[in-house]
Scaffold this motif. Structure first.
Motif, PDB file in Angstrom:
ATOM      1  N   LEU A  41      46.786  50.629  39.266  1.00 50.08           N
ATOM      2  CA  LEU A  41      46.158  49.581  38.454  1.00 50.08           C
ATOM      3  C   LEU A  41      45.642  50.174  37.146  1.00 50.08           C
ATOM      4  O   LEU A  41      45.024  51.241  37.125  1.00 50.08           O
ATOM      5  CB  LEU A  41      45.009  48.946  39.242  1.00 50.08           C
ATOM      6  N   ARG A  42      45.878  49.462  36.048  1.00 47.25           N
ATOM      7  CA  ARG A  42      45.451  49.925  34.735  1.00 47.25           C
ATOM      8  C   ARG A  42      44.798  48.779  33.961  1.00 47.25           C
ATOM      9  O   ARG A  42      44.987  47.600  34.265  1.00 47.25           O
ATOM     10  CB  ARG A  42      46.646  50.465  33.936  1.00 47.25           C
ATOM     11  N   LYS A  43      44.037  49.165  32.941  1.00 50.39           N
ATOM     12  CA  LYS A  43      43.407  48.189  32.058  1.00 50.39           C
ATOM     13  C   LYS A  43      44.474  47.318  31.408  1.00 50.39           C
ATOM     14  O   LYS A  43      45.510  47.807  30.959  1.00 50.39           O
ATOM     15  CB  LYS A  43      42.592  48.929  30.983  1.00 50.39           C
ATOM     16  N   GLY A  44      44.222  46.022  31.357  1.00 50.58           N
ATOM     17  CA  GLY A  44      45.169  45.082  30.762  1.00 50.58           C
ATOM     18  C   GLY A  44      46.016  44.358  31.780  1.00 50.58           C
ATOM     19  O   GLY A  44      46.631  43.328  31.455  1.00 50.58           O
ATOM     20  N   ALA A  45      46.061  44.883  33.016  1.00 51.58           N
ATOM     21  CA  ALA A  45      46.832  44.203  34.050  1.00 51.58           C
ATOM     22  C   ALA A  45      46.130  42.911  34.447  1.00 51.58           C
ATOM     23  O   ALA A  45      44.908  42.788  34.360  1.00 51.58           O
ATOM     24  CB  ALA A  45      46.995  45.118  35.261  1.00 51.58           C
ATOM     25  N   ARG A  46      46.903  41.958  34.894  1.00 58.04           N
ATOM     26  CA  ARG A  46      46.331  40.690  35.354  1.00 58.04           C
ATOM     27  C   ARG A  46      46.442  40.638  36.871  1.00 58.04           C
ATOM     28  O   ARG A  46      47.518  40.839  37.426  1.00 58.04           O
ATOM     29  CB  ARG A  46      47.039  39.500  34.714  1.00 58.04           C
ATOM     30  N   VAL A  47      45.318  40.374  37.524  1.00 59.30           N
ATOM     31  CA  VAL A  47      45.270  40.347  38.985  1.00 59.30           C
ATOM     32  C   VAL A  47      45.025  38.923  39.455  1.00 59.30           C
ATOM     33  O   VAL A  47      44.475  38.093  38.733  1.00 59.30           O
ATOM     34  CB  VAL A  47      44.176  41.293  39.516  1.00 59.30           C
ATOM     35  N   ALA A  48      45.442  38.655  40.673  1.00 58.98           N
ATOM     36  CA  ALA A  48      45.285  37.329  41.262  1.00 58.98           C
ATOM     37  C   ALA A  48      44.643  37.462  42.636  1.00 58.98           C
ATOM     38  O   ALA A  48      44.751  38.492  43.299  1.00 58.98           O
ATOM     39  CB  ALA A  48      46.638  36.632  41.375  1.00 58.98           C
ATOM     40  N   SER A  49      43.969  36.417  43.055  1.00 60.89           N
ATOM     41  CA  SER A  49      43.293  36.420  44.356  1.00 60.89           C
ATOM     42  C   SER A  49      44.247  35.935  45.440  1.00 60.89           C
ATOM     43  O   SER A  49      43.996  34.930  46.124  1.00 60.89           O
ATOM     44  CB  SER A  49      42.053  35.538  44.309  1.00 60.89           C
TER      45      SER A  49
END
Length: 313
Positions: free
Chosen positions: A172-180
């Motif tokens: 995981l890196r800054k700028g990635a979009r995560v979902a629940s």
């Protein structure tokens, strides 16, 4: 070990024959075979019941980290395989949309509370309706519930470690979009607060196993050492005996006597925590049966501990 004892007997027999103490007749010529059978039937086969031995494996619980809210990752302060404490920050999600939602609901709540106070005053003077009062009371309660949910979502933009442990295979890196989404974890967190040691024991040797029995273990990565522990429990199910709900009829399959798994707790907690997940070794469990064989098993286990210096298998 059985060959060592047999060789000791052969050496003693040779000395007695050379000294003329015994005559090397047919009985003494066949005695090594008799001694071998007696050792096998009277000592080494019962030893597998009284002090069974099997491979040991160190395992730890893995937690799939799935955020409770969706959004853009703005910070990932952790590093792979670095020790973390429970509550340490794993990553942060952009909180701006959630802060805006909290502020909007707070403004609506403030307005509805003012209207509720006004309708209460009107009712007190006898010019207001009780239905209006109850309606505004319900609206205030509904907005308070929405505000609690919005604050909870805002708090969940900071994802924290669920226990002591570490993150492994960090991508995981800054700028990635995560979902629940439960099927889309973004991290694998290894919980080190508890070390699970499992020992496989063949079914034919597991008849006398019980919680509380002493255990000795030696691990590949710590050659020459023997650790003590106790049996926590014998798992009462293995995969081959598991029946699952299905819309199909019973599917016959090859039946095999798979080993049972015994859960063991090491006496030295610090040593247990130092073992990486996946560490392997050998363990011997000492039951209340066939106690004369326990000494032989202890010697055999220490032989394995010494050969771990050179034996990679």
């Amino acid at each position: 070990m059985i060959m060592v004892l047999l060789n000791v007997y052969l050496a003693l027999l040779f000395i007695l024959v050379k000294l003329g103490i015994i005559r090397f007749n047919l009985f003494w010529k066949s005695s090594p075979a008799i001694v071998f059978v007696l050792l096998l039937v009277g000592l080494f086969i019962p030893m597998n019941w009284g002090a069974p031995q099997g491979p040991a494996l160190v395992a730890r619980h893995s937690v799939a980290i799935v955020p409770d809210v969706a959004g853009e990752v703005i910070d990932v302060p952790v590093q792979a395989n670095q020790p973390l404490k429970a509550g340490d920050v794993l990553f942060r999600i952009d909180p701006v949309p959630f802060e805006a939602q909290v502020k909007a609901i707070e403004a609506q709540l403030q307005f509805q509370e003012l209207r509720f106070e006004q309708t209460m005053q009107l009712q007190t003077r006898g010019v207001g309706r009780s239905l209006d009062v109850e309606q505004h009371r319900a609206e205030v309660g509904q907005l308070k519930a929405q505000l609690d949910a919005a604050r909870w979502n805002l708090d969940k933009t900071v994802v924290r470690a669920p226990a002591d442990g570490y993150v492994t295979n960090l991508a995981l890196r800054k700028g990635a979009r995560v979902a629940s989404l439960p099927l889309a974890p973004v991290m694998a967190f290894i919980d080190t607060s508890e070390t699970v040691v499992g020992v496989e024991i063949d079914q034919i040797d597991a008849r006398y196993l019980a919680p509380g029995q002493p255990v000795e273990l030696t691990f590949k990565m710590r050659p020459g050492t023997v650790q003590n522990g106790k049996v926590e429990g014998v798992l009462q199910a293995i995969a081959t005996g598991q029946a699952q709900a299905s819309g199909l009829a019973v599917a016959p399959k090859a039946i095999a006597s798979a080993p049972f798994v015994v859960r063991v707790k090491l006496d030295d907690d610090a040593f247990a925590r130092s073992l990486p997940a996946g560490s392997t070794g050998q363990a011997a469990i000492f039951t209340e049966e066939v106690k004369p064989t326990h000494l032989i098993r202890k010697v055999l286990l220490r032989q394995i501990a010494i050969t771990n210096y050179v034996n990679p298998f």
